[in-house]
Design a protein around this motif. Structure first.
Motif, PDB file in Angstrom:
ATOM      1  N   PHE A 145      58.675  43.235  42.364  1.00  0.00           N
ATOM      2  CA  PHE A 145      57.369  43.579  41.787  1.00  0.00           C
ATOM      3  C   PHE A 145      57.119  45.078  41.898  1.00  0.00           C
ATOM      4  CE2 PHE A 145      52.792  44.289  42.431  1.00  0.00           C
ATOM      5  CZ  PHE A 145      52.273  43.755  41.257  1.00  0.00           C
ATOM      6  N   LEU A 151      60.854  38.699  51.212  1.00  0.00           N
ATOM      7  CA  LEU A 151      60.163  39.916  50.819  1.00  0.00           C
ATOM      8  C   LEU A 151      60.759  40.550  49.570  1.00  0.00           C
ATOM      9  CD1 LEU A 151      59.732  41.506  54.364  1.00  0.00           C
ATOM     10  CD2 LEU A 151      58.154  40.042  53.122  1.00  0.00           C
ATOM     11  N   PHE A 155      58.626  40.772  46.390  1.00  0.00           N
ATOM     12  CA  PHE A 155      57.658  41.866  46.363  1.00  0.00           C
ATOM     13  C   PHE A 155      58.338  43.178  45.980  1.00  0.00           C
ATOM     14  CE2 PHE A 155      55.700  45.588  48.235  1.00  0.00           C
ATOM     15  CZ  PHE A 155      54.418  45.503  47.715  1.00  0.00           C
ATOM     16  N   ALA A 169      48.694  42.844  47.576  1.00  0.00           N
ATOM     17  CA  ALA A 169      49.382  43.958  46.933  1.00  0.00           C
ATOM     18  C   ALA A 169      49.093  43.992  45.438  1.00  0.00           C
ATOM     19  CB  ALA A 169      50.890  43.847  47.179  1.00  0.00           C
ATOM     20  N   PHE A 195      51.344  39.348  49.299  1.00  0.00           N
ATOM     21  CA  PHE A 195      51.767  39.599  47.921  1.00  0.00           C
ATOM     22  C   PHE A 195      50.550  39.658  47.004  1.00  0.00           C
ATOM     23  CE2 PHE A 195      53.493  38.273  43.774  1.00  0.00           C
ATOM     24  CZ  PHE A 195      54.526  39.191  43.638  1.00  0.00           C
ATOM     25  N   TRP A 255      51.598  45.026  55.172  1.00  0.00           N
ATOM     26  CA  TRP A 255      52.497  44.140  55.903  1.00  0.00           C
ATOM     27  C   TRP A 255      52.439  44.385  57.411  1.00  0.00           C
ATOM     28  CZ3 TRP A 255      57.747  44.359  52.808  1.00  0.00           C
ATOM     29  CH2 TRP A 255      57.515  43.922  51.499  1.00  0.00           C
TER      30      TRP A 255
END
Length: 797
Positions: A306, A300, A303, A251, A248, A743
């Motif tokens: 996001f 997940l 994310f 990213a 995360f 990932w």
């Protein structure tokens, strides 16, 4: 929704009637809203910090499925067939018949006995009194505990122990075939009777590693410990969740770098990232307040929240940069960006949320929780990214470097968009549609082999070389009894489970199952009766048959293990030990049992499927198989209806939805070729991918329609769309794809698979919106009629 065309200097802005009121509400109360956001964010951060991992065995299974209901109704009678752990204690050199090994095994058995969450009454080891040996002698039956009376660790005691183990029938079950390891079996309690709390799988796995594996391997270098079971697998998954935080953060860093490269503006870079992080904080905080936790299957989702926030944030930054380059101040630019993007942004986010909510149709708690988690996240984004984001930008504005970068997008960039605008040219559009049809055909062909369920041995959620899968391989290779067990529950009237017709049916079903590919062996009360009957007749295999004499049957099962018959003899389990838990193996066994039950229906008994871990997997596979197509129908129906309500055009709906359909087909084909099955963790990805992908099409079509209504030709309208919204869509798709691509390197295969699928769907949804949508528009839209209809509506208002 009624609209008006208003002249805004040198361009038109599509303005719904309600929009000025909403715009005034937001921008006339900016300071109050910012203070409210700050207070709520602090509170939500405090709540989010308290969230804990939350998962249980029952949340991962379809509780409403008939197999699971049968299992739960008979749970008290299914001894040692539920959630459990198997710990193998092995020696590097020699065998288990040494004093030091047996002392270590005794200590580990005691340690396991006192682990929190263990059902102590069901613990089995050669050291527990419930593991016994029985033999037939001239004087009748004799038996005792496997550990001989007066055991002292001497050679005589060890020789006696070896003899008892051989007579116990536990070789291949609790003792390895090569006598180099022994198993401690421990059933687990979902609810701790002392505290009333659910079993903490993370803590249980940690205790297992610290108090048993690490401790005793350090004490005895010749000992190696292996552990498998649902609790251990889930514990390892939760442990691997820590890596999700790292990915995360990676990213976020990648997003910041790419956003700055795209905008050349720090305010335009940090503001959408900040707003998206606030959305994640709110989402996790709300989940904590609603009593939810975080499990390996929903970890997940933050994310994805996001990513969705960044997707919409880029559109706002892009629109505001364009307005700033036209000379408007920060507040005016923010208002114009809000006004232009409010409707498509709301439509896209509502489509996302409704698409995620379709997962509620899948009757598995962990997927339903994921649907709620994702929908809450999207609902939060509506507030943070469509309200907080433009308000912050109205204060900080776009930097001079950002405005300059926008103005400096010269002819080279325009030539690129001009070339891409030919996707809307009649000749190119025909080729594009032909390519799409060929791609869809190939996708349909290659996805025919798509499987439901697990396609690999062990725990497919983890890497093949993970600690759990290495432990699983050891136990499979050293024990003849498989860890994959499917249980058929034979239900009868009280005291009738040992009647000849019932025993005969079980014996015949066992013979059918043992000749079914994928079944290693079977066991039931009929097996015990045949073994004892043979033993009572000098061990002659001619007597290894089920007697028709009821008295002989009753005598033969007097010493049957408690797990093979309940207290009132109204239910007896038939166990089928399988080679693996692959989807085809499970379905083959289920079909065999169901066919036998139909062909041998009787009033004397009922054959009920299914318990054991393989029975649970079979039920889960069936639920997912039925839900997959239904879920996709609902996802696409919801998206189509929302698009139709907004654009009032079936043609517009087709332009937006058809590229999504192509992506779904190609994604399933990719799964087939990559050996990824449709499972609890992969099924939601398909819905999530569609929900996020529809954003691209909505933004592109909204701007496309806007320029068509200005009177531009279809190709010119698409050229202007690419110059404004198109570049933001392209950037967003590439940025999000790069973020999830990391990932693939996760130690959790579950996360790696989800990353691969989302990487593909992010990219292909972006490609579909930029390439296939204009090709469809060329043959579905009529610009002249659209303009005429809009003008008529304008005059009629």
């Amino acid at each position: 929704m009624s609209n008006k065309l208003h002249d805004q200097g040198d361009h038109f802005i599509l303005t719904p009637k309600a929009e000025p009121w909403l715009e005034r509400l937001v921008f006339n109360n900016r300071l109050v809203i910012l203070i409210a956001f700050l207070a709520i964010t602090v509170f939500m951060a405090y709540s989010a910090a308290k969230i804990k991992p939350d998962s249980s065995f029952e949340r991962l299974i379809p509780l409403e499925h008939p197999y699971i209901q049968n299992m739960l109704e008979n749970r008290d009678d299914l001894e040692n067939l539920g959630n459990s752990i198997r710990i193998a204690v092995a020696v590097e050199e020699g065998d288990i018949f040494t004093d030091s090994y047996m002392e270590t095994l005794k200590q580990i058995t005691d340690e396991v006995f006192y682990l929190r969450g263990v059902d102590r009454s069901g613990v089995r080891s050669v050291w527990t009194p419930n593991v016994r040996w029985v033999e037939v002698t001239e004087e009748g039956f004799q038996g005792g505990t496997v550990i001989p009376d007066g055991y002292n660790g001497g050679q005589e005691s060890l020789d006696k122990l070896r003899q008892n183990i051989l007579r116990s029938g536990e070789v291949g079950r609790l003792v390895a075939d090569n006598f180099r390891s022994a198993i401690i079996y421990a059933p687990l309690l979902e609810i701790d009777p002392d505290t009333g709390q659910s079993l903490n799988y993370e803590q249980f796995s940690r205790d297992l590693e610290t108090n048993i594996r690490e401790k005793f391997q350090a004490q005895n270098p010749n000992v190696r410990i292996y552990a498998i079971g649902f609790a251990k697998k889930l514990g390892d998954l939760i442990e691997g969740m820590r890596s999700v935080v790292l990915f995360f953060l990676v990213a976020i860093v990648l997003t910041i770098v790419l956003l700055y490269w795209y905008s050349r503006c720090w305010s335009g870079t940090l503001t959408p990232v900040f707003a998206s992080i606030v959305a994640v904080i709110w989402q996790v905080g709300i989940l904590r307040l609603l009593g939810y936790g975080i499990d390996p299957y929903s970890i997940l989702v933050p994310f994805l929240v996001f990513a969705i926030g960044i997707s919409h944030g880029v559109q706002i930054v892009n629109a505001m940069t364009i307005e700033s380059a036209r000379g408007f101040d920060a507040t005016t630019s923010a208002r114009l960006a809000f006004r232009a993007l409010y409707i498509p942004g709301m439509l896209a986010l509502v489509s996302d949320a409704m698409g995620f909510l379709t997962l509620l149709f899948i009757k598995i708690d962990v997927i339903k929780d994921l649907a709620v988690t994702a929908s809450i996240g999207v609902a939060v984004i509506i507030v943070t990214n469509l309200v907080l984001h433009p308000i912050i930008l109205s204060y900080v504005g776009i930097t001079k470097s950002g405005v300059k970068h926008q103005k400096d997008r010269g002819e080279g960039r325009d030539r690129k968009w001009l070339r891409m605008s030919y996707f809307a040219h009649p000749s190119v559009a025909r080729v594009s549609l032909l390519i799409a049809l060929v791609g869809a055909g190939l996708g349909i062909y290659y996805k025919q082999g798509l499987k439901i369920g697990d396609l690999d041995k062990g725990a497919p959620e983890l890497r093949p070389d993970s600690r759990y899968n290495r432990d699983n391989d050891f136990i499979i290779n050293n024990y003849s009894t498989s860890s994959d067990v499917m249980v058929v529950m034979v239900r009868t009237d009280k005291e009738k489970c040992s009647s000849y017709p019932v025993m005969k049916a079980m014996d015949e079903l066992q013979w059918v199952l043992e000749n079914t590919p994928g079944v290693e062996s079977t066991a039931s009360l009929a097996t015990v009766s045949k073994i004892v009957t043979k033993a009572l007749n000098e061990g002659n295999f001619k007597w290894y048959e089920l007697s028709r004499n009821q008295q002989i049957i009753n005598s033969s099962i007097q010493r049957a293990p408690s797990g093979l018959v309940n207290s009132d003899c109204s239910m007896t389990p038939l166990l089928a030990f399988l080679e693996d838990h692959k989807a085809e193996t499970l379905q083959r066994v289920v079909d065999t049992v169901e066919a036998f039950s139909r062909d041998n229906a009787s009033e004397d008994y009922q054959l009920l499927l299914a318990a054991g871990n393989a029975g649970v997997d079979a039920a889960t596979n069936q639920v997912i198989s039925k839900a997959k197509d239904l879920m996709l129908v609902f996802v696409y129906s919801v998206v189509s209806v929302l698009c139709f309500v907004t654009f009032r055009s079936i043609r517009a709906v087709l332009c937006i939805v058809v590229p999504l359909g192509l992506t779904s087909i190609l994604c399933e084909a990719l799964m087939t070729q990559m050996g990824i099955g449709i499972k609890v963790e992969t099924l939601p990805v398909i819905a999530l991918g569609v929900g996020i992908g529809v954003d691209y099409g909505i933004y592109i079509y909204t701007k496309f329609e806007h320029y068509i209504l200005e009177g531009k030709s279809l190709q010119d309208a698409y050229f202007e769309t690419l110059r404004s919204t198109g570049k933001a869509v392209m950037f967003t798709g590439i940025t999000l794809a790069i973020g999830v691509c990391t990932w693939i390197f996760s130690p959790i295969k579950l996360q790696a698979n989800m990353g691969l699928l989302l990487f593909f769907m992010f990219l292909w949804n972006m490609v579909g919106a930029l390439w296939l949508l204009p090709a469809l528009a060329r043959f579905l839209l009529n610009p002249e009629k659209m303009v005429a209809k809009a003008r008529a509506a304008e005059r009629g208002v």
